[in-house]
Design a protein around this motif. Sequence first.
Motif, PDB file in Angstrom:
ATOM      1  N   ASN B  21       0.990  -1.023  -0.095  1.00 52.86           N
ATOM      2  CA  ASN B  21      -0.081   0.036  -0.031  1.00 52.86           C
ATOM      3  C   ASN B  21       0.911   1.232   0.050  1.00 52.86           C
ATOM      4  OD1 ASN B  21      -2.365  -1.643   0.128  1.00 52.86           O
ATOM      5  ND2 ASN B  21      -2.221  -1.638   2.375  1.00 52.86           N
ATOM      6  N   CYS B  22       0.198   2.360  -0.377  1.00 53.46           N
ATOM      7  CA  CYS B  22       0.754   3.532  -0.568  1.00 53.46           C
ATOM      8  C   CYS B  22      -0.127   4.528  -0.515  1.00 53.46           C
ATOM      9  CB  CYS B  22       1.466   3.956  -1.884  1.00 53.46           C
ATOM     10  SG  CYS B  22       2.184   5.717  -1.713  1.00 53.46           S
ATOM     11  N   THR B  23       0.021   5.401   0.620  1.00 55.06           N
ATOM     12  CA  THR B  23      -1.040   6.667   0.899  1.00 55.06           C
ATOM     13  C   THR B  23      -0.317   7.901   0.642  1.00 55.06           C
ATOM     14  OG1 THR B  23      -0.643   6.472   3.448  1.00 55.06           O
ATOM     15  CG2 THR B  23      -2.399   5.198   2.340  1.00 55.06           C
ATOM     16  N   TYR B  24      -0.876   8.991  -0.012  1.00 53.98           N
ATOM     17  CA  TYR B  24      -0.147  10.222  -0.101  1.00 53.98           C
ATOM     18  C   TYR B  24      -0.843  11.336   0.029  1.00 53.98           C
ATOM     19  CZ  TYR B  24      -2.924  10.096  -4.440  1.00 53.98           C
ATOM     20  OH  TYR B  24      -3.955  10.039  -5.487  1.00 53.98           O
ATOM     21  N   GLN B  25      -0.262  12.460   0.402  1.00 49.38           N
ATOM     22  CA  GLN B  25      -1.112  13.902   0.539  1.00 49.38           C
ATOM     23  C   GLN B  25       0.185  14.786  -0.242  1.00 49.38           C
ATOM     24  OE1 GLN B  25      -0.705  13.985   4.556  1.00 49.38           O
ATOM     25  NE2 GLN B  25      -3.144  14.186   4.759  1.00 49.38           N
ATOM     26  N   SER B  27       0.615  18.325  -2.771  1.00 48.10           N
ATOM     27  CA  SER B  27       0.059  19.657  -3.220  1.00 48.10           C
ATOM     28  C   SER B  27      -0.548  19.520  -4.671  1.00 48.10           C
ATOM     29  CB  SER B  27       1.106  20.782  -3.091  1.00 48.10           C
ATOM     30  OG  SER B  27       2.379  20.447  -3.864  1.00 48.10           O
ATOM     31  N   GLY B  28       0.185  18.691  -5.515  1.00 45.85           N
ATOM     32  CA  GLY B  28      -0.416  18.622  -6.821  1.00 45.85           C
ATOM     33  C   GLY B  28      -0.533  17.204  -7.181  1.00 45.85           C
ATOM     34  N   PHE B  29      -1.323  16.779  -8.364  1.00 49.10           N
ATOM     35  CA  PHE B  29      -1.306  15.337  -8.669  1.00 49.10           C
ATOM     36  C   PHE B  29      -1.104  15.270 -10.137  1.00 49.10           C
ATOM     37  CE2 PHE B  29      -1.881  10.856  -7.776  1.00 49.10           C
ATOM     38  CZ  PHE B  29      -2.333  10.398  -8.936  1.00 49.10           C
ATOM     39  N   ASN B  30       0.049  14.224 -10.499  1.00 52.72           N
ATOM     40  CA  ASN B  30       0.517  14.214 -11.895  1.00 52.72           C
ATOM     41  C   ASN B  30       0.421  12.824 -12.219  1.00 52.72           C
ATOM     42  OD1 ASN B  30       0.952  16.791 -13.710  1.00 52.72           O
ATOM     43  ND2 ASN B  30       1.375  17.220 -11.489  1.00 52.72           N
ATOM     44  N   GLY B  31      -0.193  12.009 -11.474  1.00 51.33           N
ATOM     45  CA  GLY B  31      -0.041  10.484 -11.666  1.00 51.33           C
ATOM     46  C   GLY B  31       0.544   9.861 -10.532  1.00 51.33           C
ATOM     47  N   LEU B  32       0.623   8.442 -10.282  1.00 49.00           N
ATOM     48  CA  LEU B  32       1.531   7.950  -9.291  1.00 49.00           C
ATOM     49  C   LEU B  32       2.272   6.691 -10.106  1.00 49.00           C
ATOM     50  CD1 LEU B  32       0.150   6.963  -5.960  1.00 49.00           C
ATOM     51  CD2 LEU B  32       1.240   5.034  -7.283  1.00 49.00           C
ATOM     52  N   PHE B  33       3.416   6.728  -9.727  1.00 48.46           N
ATOM     53  CA  PHE B  33       4.241   5.759 -10.200  1.00 48.46           C
ATOM     54  C   PHE B  33       4.755   4.699  -9.236  1.00 48.46           C
ATOM     55  CE2 PHE B  33       5.592   7.743 -14.215  1.00 48.46           C
ATOM     56  CZ  PHE B  33       5.150   9.133 -13.977  1.00 48.46           C
ATOM     57  N   SER B  47       4.958   0.705 -12.972  1.00 49.09           N
ATOM     58  CA  SER B  47       3.716   1.125 -13.387  1.00 49.09           C
ATOM     59  C   SER B  47       3.384   2.515 -13.249  1.00 49.09           C
ATOM     60  CB  SER B  47       2.473   0.175 -12.704  1.00 49.09           C
ATOM     61  OG  SER B  47       2.552   0.566 -11.404  1.00 49.09           O
ATOM     62  N   TYR B  48       2.141   3.099 -13.813  1.00 46.04           N
ATOM     63  CA  TYR B  48       1.687   4.607 -13.852  1.00 46.04           C
ATOM     64  C   TYR B  48       0.288   4.298 -13.945  1.00 46.04           C
ATOM     65  CZ  TYR B  48       1.094   9.279 -15.321  1.00 46.04           C
ATOM     66  OH  TYR B  48       0.568  10.637 -15.553  1.00 46.04           O
ATOM     67  N   ASN B  49      -0.217   5.226 -12.816  1.00 42.58           N
ATOM     68  CA  ASN B  49      -1.630   5.477 -12.847  1.00 42.58           C
ATOM     69  C   ASN B  49      -2.056   6.863 -12.624  1.00 42.58           C
ATOM     70  OD1 ASN B  49      -1.066   2.529 -11.469  1.00 42.58           O
ATOM     71  ND2 ASN B  49      -3.322   2.451 -11.603  1.00 42.58           N
ATOM     72  N   VAL B  50      -2.999   7.182 -13.548  1.00 41.77           N
ATOM     73  CA  VAL B  50      -3.336   8.640 -13.641  1.00 41.77           C
ATOM     74  C   VAL B  50      -4.774   8.682 -13.267  1.00 41.77           C
ATOM     75  CG1 VAL B  50      -3.617   8.883 -15.794  1.00 41.77           C
ATOM     76  CG2 VAL B  50      -3.070  10.959 -14.482  1.00 41.77           C
ATOM     77  N   LEU B  51      -5.389   7.615 -13.825  1.00 38.62           N
ATOM     78  CA  LEU B  51      -6.962   7.575 -13.614  1.00 38.62           C
ATOM     79  C   LEU B  51      -7.364   6.628 -12.358  1.00 38.62           C
ATOM     80  CD1 LEU B  51      -8.251   7.800 -17.120  1.00 38.62           C
ATOM     81  CD2 LEU B  51      -8.056   9.640 -15.391  1.00 38.62           C
ATOM     82  N   ASP B  52      -8.456   6.750 -11.682  1.00 40.01           N
ATOM     83  CA  ASP B  52      -9.005   5.891 -10.778  1.00 40.01           C
ATOM     84  C   ASP B  52      -8.964   4.352 -11.466  1.00 40.01           C
ATOM     85  OD1 ASP B  52     -10.832   8.012  -8.766  1.00 40.01           O
ATOM     86  OD2 ASP B  52      -8.957   7.731  -8.869  1.00 40.01           O
ATOM     87  N   PHE B  63      -3.228  -0.216  -8.381  1.00 39.67           N
ATOM     88  CA  PHE B  63      -4.651   0.439  -8.164  1.00 39.67           C
ATOM     89  C   PHE B  63      -4.304   1.769  -7.644  1.00 39.67           C
ATOM     90  CE2 PHE B  63      -8.970   0.863  -7.111  1.00 39.67           C
ATOM     91  CZ  PHE B  63      -9.115   1.320  -5.708  1.00 39.67           C
ATOM     92  N   LEU B  64      -5.441   2.833  -8.035  1.00 39.42           N
ATOM     93  CA  LEU B  64      -5.303   4.137  -7.615  1.00 39.42           C
ATOM     94  C   LEU B  64      -6.723   4.493  -7.315  1.00 39.42           C
ATOM     95  CD1 LEU B  64      -3.949   6.742  -7.172  1.00 39.42           C
ATOM     96  CD2 LEU B  64      -4.407   7.311  -9.838  1.00 39.42           C
ATOM     97  N   SER B  65      -6.790   5.338  -5.931  1.00 37.07           N
ATOM     98  CA  SER B  65      -8.100   6.015  -5.769  1.00 37.07           C
ATOM     99  C   SER B  65      -7.588   7.390  -5.341  1.00 37.07           C
ATOM    100  CB  SER B  65      -8.733   5.394  -4.632  1.00 37.07           C
ATOM    101  OG  SER B  65      -9.658   6.395  -4.064  1.00 37.07           O
ATOM    102  N   ARG B  66      -7.904   8.486  -6.334  1.00 34.22           N
ATOM    103  CA  ARG B  66      -7.479   9.704  -6.085  1.00 34.22           C
ATOM    104  C   ARG B  66      -8.305  10.493  -5.018  1.00 34.22           C
ATOM    105  NH1 ARG B  66      -8.220  11.771 -11.839  1.00 34.22           N
ATOM    106  NH2 ARG B  66      -9.852  10.370 -11.768  1.00 34.22           N
ATOM    107  N   SER B  67      -9.328  10.142  -4.744  1.00 35.50           N
ATOM    108  CA  SER B  67     -10.255  10.649  -3.477  1.00 35.50           C
ATOM    109  C   SER B  67      -9.700  10.496  -2.441  1.00 35.50           C
ATOM    110  CB  SER B  67     -11.689  10.409  -3.781  1.00 35.50           C
ATOM    111  OG  SER B  67     -11.984   8.945  -3.677  1.00 35.50           O
ATOM    112  N   LYS B  68      -9.145   9.071  -2.271  1.00 33.49           N
ATOM    113  CA  LYS B  68      -8.567   8.733  -0.954  1.00 33.49           C
ATOM    114  C   LYS B  68      -7.134   8.636  -0.789  1.00 33.49           C
ATOM    115  CE  LYS B  68     -12.222   5.185  -0.518  1.00 33.49           C
ATOM    116  NZ  LYS B  68     -12.489   3.705  -0.225  1.00 33.49           N
TER     117      LYS B  68
END
Lengths: 112, 109
Positions: B21-25, B27-33, B47-52, B63-68
């Motif tokens: 797992n990875c949780t993040y906070q 200031s901006g978001f341009n995807g998660l690697f 891997s690279y996720n930019v959409l949920d 897997f990515l959940s931007r809202s969480k």
Amino acid sequence: KAGVTQTPRYLIKTRGQQVTLSCSPISGHRSVSWYQQTPGQGLQFLFEYFSETQRNKGNFPGRFSGRQFSNSRSEMNVSTLELGDSALYLCASWTGSNTEAFFGQGTRLTVV
Amino acid sequence: GQNIDQPTEMTATEGAIVQINCTYQTSGFNGLFWYQQHAGEAPTFLSYNVLDGLEEKGRFSSFLSRSKGYSYLLLKELQMKDSASYLCAVPPNNNDMRFGAGTRLTVKP
């Protein structure tokens, strides 16, 4: 095509000395980032250069500096070395858009 | 500011499934690697996720959940060679790649 090249691979320096590390990015990549990796702290961002300009800087003291040349090659310099500067220094190059970064093999610096 | 959290270490058995797992906070978001780093080697892109949602690539899925502010890397059919550190990175903008401290995964027979 050639990958990211870092030189030297290994380096031993004495406290108080200064050191310069070099990074040649993948051809066509204009963005170069530098990271310090230690067992306890993980991968820490140092700074990022694009077209010879430093665009971002991490939370490191002023002893850590860098520059980028017109051919995109980058150097980082650490002055007045401390024992705690012993680490693996990685550089990564990327195109600057939302694509992956490619890492060099790193320079392992040991300060004694 | 930016904060990225991952578990420090995990252990799993060969052939099993593991979720990192990875949780993040940020200031901006341009995807998660996600990157993999074997001891003494450079990190390599996974891997690279930019959409949920879930992105599947062979034995690895991300897997990515931007809202969480949450992502996970799922490794199936674990092999001994999967023993490595797995780094989550969240660029706040297009100009730099910020990494979490990484999760060291040990795969046991």
